[in-house]
Design a protein around this motif. Structure first.
Motif, PDB file in Angstrom:
ATOM      1  N   LEU A 155       0.833  -1.201   0.000  1.00  0.00           N
ATOM      2  CA  LEU A 155       0.000   0.000   0.000  1.00  0.00           C
ATOM      3  C   LEU A 155       0.872   1.258   0.000  1.00  0.00           C
ATOM      4  O   LEU A 155       0.609   2.204  -0.747  1.00  0.00           O
ATOM      5  CB  LEU A 155      -0.945  -0.011   1.205  1.00  0.00           C
ATOM      6  N   ARG A 156       1.929   1.270   0.808  1.00  0.00           N
ATOM      7  CA  ARG A 156       2.853   2.419   0.815  1.00  0.00           C
ATOM      8  C   ARG A 156       3.512   2.593  -0.548  1.00  0.00           C
ATOM      9  O   ARG A 156       3.647   3.711  -1.051  1.00  0.00           O
ATOM     10  CB  ARG A 156       3.917   2.237   1.896  1.00  0.00           C
ATOM     11  N   ASN A 157       3.916   1.484  -1.158  1.00  0.00           N
ATOM     12  CA  ASN A 157       4.547   1.564  -2.489  1.00  0.00           C
ATOM     13  C   ASN A 157       3.588   2.121  -3.539  1.00  0.00           C
ATOM     14  O   ASN A 157       3.971   2.951  -4.366  1.00  0.00           O
ATOM     15  CB  ASN A 157       5.046   0.187  -2.928  1.00  0.00           C
ATOM     16  N   VAL A 158       2.352   1.667  -3.494  1.00  0.00           N
ATOM     17  CA  VAL A 158       1.359   2.129  -4.471  1.00  0.00           C
ATOM     18  C   VAL A 158       1.040   3.602  -4.259  1.00  0.00           C
ATOM     19  O   VAL A 158       0.944   4.370  -5.214  1.00  0.00           O
ATOM     20  CB  VAL A 158       0.077   1.269  -4.386  1.00  0.00           C
ATOM     21  N   GLU A 159       0.900   4.016  -3.006  1.00  0.00           N
ATOM     22  CA  GLU A 159       0.611   5.427  -2.738  1.00  0.00           C
ATOM     23  C   GLU A 159       1.760   6.318  -3.191  1.00  0.00           C
ATOM     24  O   GLU A 159       1.538   7.388  -3.757  1.00  0.00           O
ATOM     25  CB  GLU A 159       0.313   5.623  -1.257  1.00  0.00           C
ATOM     26  N   ALA A 160       2.995   5.884  -2.974  1.00  0.00           N
ATOM     27  CA  ALA A 160       4.153   6.658  -3.426  1.00  0.00           C
ATOM     28  C   ALA A 160       4.187   6.742  -4.953  1.00  0.00           C
ATOM     29  O   ALA A 160       4.463   7.806  -5.523  1.00  0.00           O
ATOM     30  CB  ALA A 160       5.442   6.038  -2.899  1.00  0.00           C
ATOM     31  N   ALA A 161       3.877   5.644  -5.618  1.00  0.00           N
ATOM     32  CA  ALA A 161       3.851   5.644  -7.087  1.00  0.00           C
ATOM     33  C   ALA A 161       2.757   6.560  -7.612  1.00  0.00           C
ATOM     34  O   ALA A 161       2.960   7.284  -8.592  1.00  0.00           O
ATOM     35  CB  ALA A 161       3.655   4.223  -7.608  1.00  0.00           C
ATOM     36  N   GLU A 162       1.604   6.556  -6.959  1.00  0.00           N
ATOM     37  CA  GLU A 162       0.516   7.437  -7.386  1.00  0.00           C
ATOM     38  C   GLU A 162       0.899   8.900  -7.214  1.00  0.00           C
ATOM     39  O   GLU A 162       0.565   9.741  -8.059  1.00  0.00           O
ATOM     40  CB  GLU A 162      -0.754   7.126  -6.601  1.00  0.00           C
ATOM     41  N   GLN A 163       1.611   9.229  -6.139  1.00  0.00           N
ATOM     42  CA  GLN A 163       2.063  10.612  -5.943  1.00  0.00           C
ATOM     43  C   GLN A 163       3.052  11.024  -7.020  1.00  0.00           C
ATOM     44  O   GLN A 163       2.994  12.147  -7.528  1.00  0.00           O
ATOM     45  CB  GLN A 163       2.692  10.772  -4.561  1.00  0.00           C
ATOM     46  N   ARG A 164       3.959  10.115  -7.382  1.00  0.00           N
ATOM     47  CA  ARG A 164       4.915  10.432  -8.457  1.00  0.00           C
ATOM     48  C   ARG A 164       4.195  10.637  -9.788  1.00  0.00           C
ATOM     49  O   ARG A 164       4.537  11.541 -10.551  1.00  0.00           O
ATOM     50  CB  ARG A 164       5.969   9.336  -8.574  1.00  0.00           C
ATOM     51  N   LEU A 165       3.205   9.804 -10.064  1.00  0.00           N
ATOM     52  CA  LEU A 165       2.439   9.964 -11.303  1.00  0.00           C
ATOM     53  C   LEU A 165       1.652  11.267 -11.308  1.00  0.00           C
ATOM     54  O   LEU A 165       1.545  11.934 -12.337  1.00  0.00           O
ATOM     55  CB  LEU A 165       1.500   8.777 -11.505  1.00  0.00           C
ATOM     56  N   ALA A 166       1.094  11.625 -10.171  1.00  0.00           N
ATOM     57  CA  ALA A 166       0.339  12.884 -10.082  1.00  0.00           C
ATOM     58  C   ALA A 166       1.258  14.074 -10.332  1.00  0.00           C
ATOM     59  O   ALA A 166       0.861  15.041 -10.992  1.00  0.00           O
ATOM     60  CB  ALA A 166      -0.331  13.000  -8.720  1.00  0.00           C
ATOM     61  N   ALA A 167       2.485  13.998  -9.835  1.00  0.00           N
ATOM     62  CA  ALA A 167       3.439  15.088 -10.061  1.00  0.00           C
ATOM     63  C   ALA A 167       3.794  15.200 -11.536  1.00  0.00           C
ATOM     64  O   ALA A 167       3.980  16.303 -12.056  1.00  0.00           O
ATOM     65  CB  ALA A 167       4.698  14.868  -9.229  1.00  0.00           C
ATOM     66  N   LEU A 168       3.865  14.070 -12.230  1.00  0.00           N
ATOM     67  CA  LEU A 168       4.173  14.103 -13.666  1.00  0.00           C
ATOM     68  C   LEU A 168       3.008  14.653 -14.477  1.00  0.00           C
ATOM     69  O   LEU A 168       3.215  15.235 -15.543  1.00  0.00           O
ATOM     70  CB  LEU A 168       4.517  12.700 -14.161  1.00  0.00           C
ATOM     71  N   ALA A 169       1.790  14.478 -13.981  1.00  0.00           N
ATOM     72  CA  ALA A 169       0.612  14.920 -14.721  1.00  0.00           C
ATOM     73  C   ALA A 169       0.399  16.425 -14.604  1.00  0.00           C
ATOM     74  O   ALA A 169      -0.282  17.017 -15.434  1.00  0.00           O
ATOM     75  CB  ALA A 169      -0.622  14.174 -14.220  1.00  0.00           C
ATOM     76  N   GLU A 170       1.000  17.054 -13.592  1.00  0.00           N
ATOM     77  CA  GLU A 170       0.833  18.493 -13.425  1.00  0.00           C
ATOM     78  C   GLU A 170       1.628  19.223 -14.501  1.00  0.00           C
ATOM     79  O   GLU A 170       2.754  18.856 -14.806  1.00  0.00           O
ATOM     80  CB  GLU A 170       1.326  18.921 -12.044  1.00  0.00           C
ATOM     81  N   PRO A 171       1.045  20.272 -15.076  1.00  0.00           N
ATOM     82  CA  PRO A 171       1.779  21.014 -16.109  1.00  0.00           C
ATOM     83  C   PRO A 171       2.970  21.743 -15.495  1.00  0.00           C
ATOM     84  O   PRO A 171       2.907  22.235 -14.371  1.00  0.00           O
ATOM     85  CB  PRO A 171       0.741  21.997 -16.663  1.00  0.00           C
ATOM     86  N   ALA A 172       4.043  21.770 -16.229  1.00  0.00           N
ATOM     87  CA  ALA A 172       5.251  22.447 -15.765  1.00  0.00           C
ATOM     88  C   ALA A 172       5.048  23.957 -15.829  1.00  0.00           C
ATOM     89  O   ALA A 172       4.389  24.476 -16.728  1.00  0.00           O
ATOM     90  CB  ALA A 172       6.437  22.046 -16.626  1.00  0.00           C
ATOM     91  N   VAL A 173       5.602  24.630 -14.860  1.00  0.00           N
ATOM     92  CA  VAL A 173       5.518  26.085 -14.831  1.00  0.00           C
ATOM     93  C   VAL A 173       6.598  26.629 -15.753  1.00  0.00           C
ATOM     94  O   VAL A 173       7.782  26.349 -15.571  1.00  0.00           O
ATOM     95  CB  VAL A 173       5.717  26.610 -13.389  1.00  0.00           C
ATOM     96  N   ALA A 174       6.171  27.388 -16.740  1.00  0.00           N
ATOM     97  CA  ALA A 174       7.114  27.934 -17.710  1.00  0.00           C
ATOM     98  C   ALA A 174       7.811  29.152 -17.123  1.00  0.00           C
ATOM     99  O   ALA A 174       7.177  30.030 -16.537  1.00  0.00           O
ATOM    100  CB  ALA A 174       6.389  28.312 -18.990  1.00  0.00           C
ATOM    101  N   ALA A 175       9.108  29.190 -17.264  1.00  0.00           N
ATOM    102  CA  ALA A 175       9.875  30.338 -16.798  1.00  0.00           C
ATOM    103  C   ALA A 175       9.691  31.481 -17.792  1.00  0.00           C
ATOM    104  O   ALA A 175       9.574  31.264 -18.992  1.00  0.00           O
ATOM    105  CB  ALA A 175      11.341  29.974 -16.684  1.00  0.00           C
TER     106      ALA A 175
END
Length: 77
Positions: free
Chosen positions: A29-49
C-alpha cells in the motif's frame, strides 16, 4: 477473491500467516501510494519560466556575427 485468499492464508498458516499478509499488504500500500504521488506530479503542467528580456548589445553582437561574408566572386573579373 480477496476474502478467499485471506481465508486460505488463515487456514494454512494461522495467525502468524495473517500477520505476515497484513505486513505485506501495508508495504504494498505504501509503495502504491508513493507511485501514485509520483504519477500525479508528472501529470501536473510544468511552470514555464519567463523569458529573459532581449539585450540590445546581444542583438548587435548576433547581427555582426551572422553578417554574410563579402562576396569575393566580383574580384575575379
Amino acid at each position: 477473491m480477496v476474502t478467499t485468499a485471506v481465508m486460505n492464508v488463515r487456514d494454512r498458516f494461522g495467525a502468524e500467516g495473517l500477520r505476515d499478509l497484513m505486513a505485506l499488504a501495508q508495504m504494498e500500500l505504501r509503495n502504491v501510494e508513493a507511485a501514485e504521488q509520483r504519477l500525479a506530479a508528472l501529470a501536473e503542467p510544468a511552470v514555464a519560466a519567463e523569458p529573459e528580456p532581449v539585450d540590445s548589445a546581444d542583438t548587435q553582437a548576433w547581427l555582426a556575427y551572422t553578417e554574410a561574408a563579402p562576396d569575393h566572386e566580383d574580384d575575379r573579373r
